[in-house]
Write an enzyme that holds these catalytic residues in place. Structure first.
Site: not given
Length: 365
Positions: A144, A186, A228, A238, A247, A250
């Site tokens: 991303k 995170e 991840k 996604e 997310n 987020h």
């Protein structure tokens, strides 16, 4: 620590994440196979002069010429102006589509360089060398890339996978404590998404990690990257509601960041911490999550010095104001904004039925 290599399995876009202390000092040997005998361009920021010198020295030892582009640190550099300046400079330096630009820095550098690589000559290659905990456990992996706009965070971007990620946990030794704590948010996220045992590990070891314990640090980085990588491999762009789990917090976080002007007043990881606490609090308020789980999440974040809500972020904006920021969220679909909510620790889900008026009322409470 011993070297660990974690693959990100994406077919012809697959790449490795290599984790090893002092990896920066031998990065030239690893990057030699990607250099094609050409000069490598390293993009970094003004705070990383020491790491830049180590990397360029390693490249030189491996017989690779290099050129550095040094940017202003901070979220403000994820802008159209900086992107234009960076791409012009890369073109001036003759970067070709087959070349690899090296992103040396935190999430801002990684996002910006990745996006520049995605659009330069319709796509050149890049390597991530993340130097912050947040970038090491999250933003450097998964492809991303983005810049911010006046409407919100990360609204202009592209999916563009790196060719390689090199993680040197020793770079965290020079990172301010506040930055390390922000990145730790995170780490906690991976436990809250679908791994309650890892959240329990965080409760037991988070303080040691933030104090610089190398064993705790190495475990957190490797576990987070593997988590991840698994999610990205299952849902790269996604489209299957799998990667959306990353997310968590987020949607709230980006609204908080917008309210504080994407400034150092509230770091991204701090906003994510508050956002996760709010997501669990909202879930509990809707009767979906045990209140004690929401309280446990907030308590752990507070225990390591991270904010657990609006007051802890120094924000007194109304729910209506914060929800107005959310209306620009890139996940908005047919006028509905999906929220990551929870039925418990390690049990998150995507809810497409949330009314923004209900979110605003919750935030006002």
């Amino acid at each position: 620590m011993t070297s660990q290599t974690i693959p990100v399995a994406l077919g012809d876009r697959s790449y490795d994440v290599v984790i090893e202390d002092d990896l920066l000092s031998r990065a030239g040997t690893i990057l030699a196979s990607l250099s094609r005998g050409r000069r490598m361009v390293v993009v970094t920021d003004e705070n990383l002069a020491g790491h830049l010198a180590t990397l360029q020295g390693s490249l030189s030892t491996a017989g690779i010429d290099s050129e550095a582009i040094v940017l202003t640190p901070g979220e403000g550099s994820k802008s159209w102006a900086t992107l234009e300046s960076l791409t012009d400079r890369l073109l001036d330096l003759g970067v070709e589509r087959g070349d690899h630009v090296v992103a040396l820095g935190g999430g801002v550098i990684g996002d910006l360089v990745g996006f520049a690589a995605a659009i330069l000559k319709r796509g050149c290659r890049f390597v991530q060398i993340p130097t912050t905990l947040l970038a090491q456990v999250d933003s450097s992996v998964g492809g991303k890339t983005a810049i911010n706009s006046r409407a919100g965070k990360n609204l202009i971007g592209a999916f563009h996978q790196p060719s390689l990620v090199l993680i040197d946990p020793a770079t965290l030794d020079t990172l301010p404590g506040r930055q390390v704590a922000a990145g730790y948010a995170e780490v906690v996220k991976y436990g809250l998404i679908d791994d309650p045992a890892f959240f329990a590990w965080c409760e037991a070891n988070g303080a040691a990690l933030l104090a610089g314990d190398p064993t705790a640090r190495a475990h957190a980085i490797a576990h987070s990257v593997a988590a991840k990588a698994r999610i990205v491999a299952a849902d790269e762009r996604e489209t299957k509601d799998v990667r959306a789990l990353l997310n968590l917090g987020h949607t709230f976080a980006h609204a908080l960041e917008a309210e504080t002007g994407f400034s150092d007043r509230l770091l991204h990881g701090e906003a994510v911490a508050a956002g996760m606490a709010l997501a669990f609090g909202f879930s509990a308020a809707r009767g979906h999550c045990p209140p004690e789980d929401a309280a446990r999440v907030a308590a752990h974040l507070r225990s390591v010095g991270l904010p657990d809500g609006l007051a802890a972020c120094g924000i007194d904006a109304s729910g209506k104001t914060l929800v107005a920021h959310m209306a620009h969220d890139k996940k908005m679909d047919a006028g509905t904004l999906p929220f990551l909510l929870a039925t418990g620790i390690g049990e998150t889900y995507l809810d497409r039925s949330v009314a923004l008026a209900d979110v605003a009322a919750f935030l006002d409470r």
